[in-house]
Design a protein around this motif. Sequence first.
Motif, PDB file in Angstrom:
ATOM      1  N   ASP A 278       0.817  -1.230  -0.100  1.00 60.84           N
ATOM      2  CA  ASP A 278       0.107   0.038  -0.182  1.00 60.84           C
ATOM      3  C   ASP A 278       0.877   1.269   0.070  1.00 60.84           C
ATOM      4  O   ASP A 278       0.529   2.224  -0.671  1.00 60.84           O
ATOM      5  CB  ASP A 278      -0.995   0.049   1.147  1.00 60.84           C
ATOM      6  N   ASP A 279       1.783   1.373   0.918  1.00 52.36           N
ATOM      7  CA  ASP A 279       2.735   2.416   0.871  1.00 52.36           C
ATOM      8  C   ASP A 279       3.484   2.841  -0.369  1.00 52.36           C
ATOM      9  O   ASP A 279       3.721   3.820  -0.816  1.00 52.36           O
ATOM     10  CB  ASP A 279       3.877   2.094   2.159  1.00 52.36           C
ATOM     11  N   LEU A 280       3.933   1.621  -0.816  1.00 48.57           N
ATOM     12  CA  LEU A 280       4.600   1.747  -2.388  1.00 48.57           C
ATOM     13  C   LEU A 280       3.712   2.301  -3.358  1.00 48.57           C
ATOM     14  O   LEU A 280       4.015   3.286  -4.030  1.00 48.57           O
ATOM     15  CB  LEU A 280       5.172   0.321  -2.791  1.00 48.57           C
ATOM     16  N   GLU A 281       2.295   1.585  -3.467  1.00 46.76           N
ATOM     17  CA  GLU A 281       1.298   1.995  -4.470  1.00 46.76           C
ATOM     18  C   GLU A 281       1.047   3.765  -4.179  1.00 46.76           C
ATOM     19  O   GLU A 281       0.932   4.527  -4.951  1.00 46.76           O
ATOM     20  CB  GLU A 281       0.275   1.422  -4.151  1.00 46.76           C
ATOM     21  N   THR A 282       0.914   4.202  -2.987  1.00 48.86           N
ATOM     22  CA  THR A 282       0.444   5.386  -2.446  1.00 48.86           C
ATOM     23  C   THR A 282       1.837   6.511  -2.622  1.00 48.86           C
ATOM     24  O   THR A 282       1.415   7.493  -3.232  1.00 48.86           O
ATOM     25  CB  THR A 282       0.056   5.403  -1.129  1.00 48.86           C
ATOM     26  N   HIS A 283       3.091   6.130  -2.379  1.00 48.38           N
ATOM     27  CA  HIS A 283       3.964   6.997  -2.344  1.00 48.38           C
ATOM     28  C   HIS A 283       5.024   6.805  -3.384  1.00 48.38           C
ATOM     29  O   HIS A 283       5.814   7.670  -3.541  1.00 48.38           O
ATOM     30  CB  HIS A 283       4.606   6.989  -0.800  1.00 48.38           C
ATOM     31  N   GLY A 284       5.000   5.506  -4.023  1.00 47.41           N
ATOM     32  CA  GLY A 284       5.758   5.180  -5.058  1.00 47.41           C
ATOM     33  C   GLY A 284       7.382   5.718  -4.706  1.00 47.41           C
ATOM     34  O   GLY A 284       7.899   4.878  -3.837  1.00 47.41           O
ATOM     35  N   ASP A 285       7.967   6.659  -5.367  1.00 46.36           N
ATOM     36  CA  ASP A 285       9.464   6.728  -5.189  1.00 46.36           C
ATOM     37  C   ASP A 285       9.785   7.142  -3.633  1.00 46.36           C
ATOM     38  O   ASP A 285      10.995   6.855  -3.335  1.00 46.36           O
ATOM     39  CB  ASP A 285       9.913   7.974  -6.307  1.00 46.36           C
ATOM     40  N   ALA A 286       8.928   7.868  -3.035  1.00 44.65           N
ATOM     41  CA  ALA A 286       9.124   8.292  -1.599  1.00 44.65           C
ATOM     42  C   ALA A 286       8.556   7.172  -0.460  1.00 44.65           C
ATOM     43  O   ALA A 286       8.698   7.328   0.584  1.00 44.65           O
ATOM     44  CB  ALA A 286       8.297   9.382  -1.432  1.00 44.65           C
ATOM     45  N   SER A 287       8.187   5.790  -1.155  1.00 46.49           N
ATOM     46  CA  SER A 287       7.723   4.923  -0.181  1.00 46.49           C
ATOM     47  C   SER A 287       8.899   4.326   0.844  1.00 46.49           C
ATOM     48  O   SER A 287      10.103   4.369   0.342  1.00 46.49           O
ATOM     49  CB  SER A 287       7.128   3.864  -0.897  1.00 46.49           C
ATOM     50  N   LEU A 288       8.583   3.867   1.783  1.00 46.66           N
ATOM     51  CA  LEU A 288       9.545   3.314   2.923  1.00 46.66           C
ATOM     52  C   LEU A 288      10.401   2.127   2.148  1.00 46.66           C
ATOM     53  O   LEU A 288      11.372   1.952   2.236  1.00 46.66           O
ATOM     54  CB  LEU A 288       8.968   2.830   3.955  1.00 46.66           C
ATOM     55  N   LEU A 289       9.765   1.360   1.391  1.00 46.74           N
ATOM     56  CA  LEU A 289      10.182   0.280   0.594  1.00 46.74           C
ATOM     57  C   LEU A 289      11.553   0.701  -0.340  1.00 46.74           C
ATOM     58  O   LEU A 289      12.585   0.100  -0.330  1.00 46.74           O
ATOM     59  CB  LEU A 289       9.418  -0.763  -0.038  1.00 46.74           C
ATOM     60  N   VAL A 290      11.035   1.464  -1.211  1.00 42.53           N
ATOM     61  CA  VAL A 290      12.071   2.340  -2.374  1.00 42.53           C
ATOM     62  C   VAL A 290      13.137   2.660  -1.273  1.00 42.53           C
ATOM     63  O   VAL A 290      14.340   2.413  -1.755  1.00 42.53           O
ATOM     64  CB  VAL A 290      11.497   3.320  -2.987  1.00 42.53           C
ATOM     65  N   ARG A 291      12.962   3.564  -0.383  1.00 42.18           N
ATOM     66  CA  ARG A 291      13.979   4.200   0.363  1.00 42.18           C
ATOM     67  C   ARG A 291      14.830   3.372   1.079  1.00 42.18           C
ATOM     68  O   ARG A 291      16.243   3.281   1.117  1.00 42.18           O
ATOM     69  CB  ARG A 291      13.654   5.121   1.513  1.00 42.18           C
ATOM     70  N   ARG A 292      14.337   2.270   1.713  1.00 43.33           N
ATOM     71  CA  ARG A 292      15.256   1.215   2.287  1.00 43.33           C
ATOM     72  C   ARG A 292      16.046   0.260   1.489  1.00 43.33           C
ATOM     73  O   ARG A 292      17.252   0.023   1.379  1.00 43.33           O
ATOM     74  CB  ARG A 292      14.416   0.395   3.093  1.00 43.33           C
ATOM     75  N   LEU A 293      15.420   0.035  -0.109  1.00 39.70           N
ATOM     76  CA  LEU A 293      15.971  -0.913  -0.868  1.00 39.70           C
ATOM     77  C   LEU A 293      17.110  -0.067  -1.421  1.00 39.70           C
ATOM     78  O   LEU A 293      18.197  -0.624  -1.814  1.00 39.70           O
ATOM     79  CB  LEU A 293      15.029  -1.389  -1.859  1.00 39.70           C
ATOM     80  N   ARG A 294      16.997   1.273  -1.602  1.00 42.57           N
ATOM     81  CA  ARG A 294      18.049   1.997  -2.174  1.00 42.57           C
ATOM     82  C   ARG A 294      19.171   2.113  -1.170  1.00 42.57           C
ATOM     83  O   ARG A 294      20.323   2.404  -1.887  1.00 42.57           O
ATOM     84  CB  ARG A 294      17.688   3.603  -2.471  1.00 42.57           C
ATOM     85  N   GLU A 295      19.062   2.142   0.081  1.00 37.79           N
ATOM     86  CA  GLU A 295      20.182   2.327   1.223  1.00 37.79           C
ATOM     87  C   GLU A 295      20.946   0.963   0.805  1.00 37.79           C
ATOM     88  O   GLU A 295      22.216   1.184   1.490  1.00 37.79           O
ATOM     89  CB  GLU A 295      19.777   2.169   2.590  1.00 37.79           C
TER      90      GLU A 295
END
Length: 109
Positions: free
Chosen positions: A91-108
């Motif tokens: 849900d967070d990924l769908e709602t926030h896209g690039d700013a989602s927690l999943l994207v941010r953590r995977l980029r780290e």
Amino acid sequence: MNRRPSLPGAAELFRLTSAAPAEVSSVSSDEVAPQQRRGSGRTKHTTKITVYVSDEELMALEQARLLLRGSHGLGVDRGRVVREAIAIVLDDLETHGDASLLVRRLREQ
């Protein structure tokens, strides 16, 4: 006289146990807020995946399960906790896209 028990056939053993999914409405997304995902809860699941976790991750998951039971009165199994966590992250990924927690953590990583 036949002494063998009568056993169910394959059709009885492998029948569907849940109702078909509801029809998707034809209302445009502008008129309705996006529906929040939910973990599937206690239901018969037809698909299985295997996920390998570290000892620390498994211990943290078990501690979370015990916390949910002890402090919040929620008797859930580890699978239900994982399914709910997946629903939240998606849900967070769908709602926030690039700013989602999943994207941010995977980029780290």
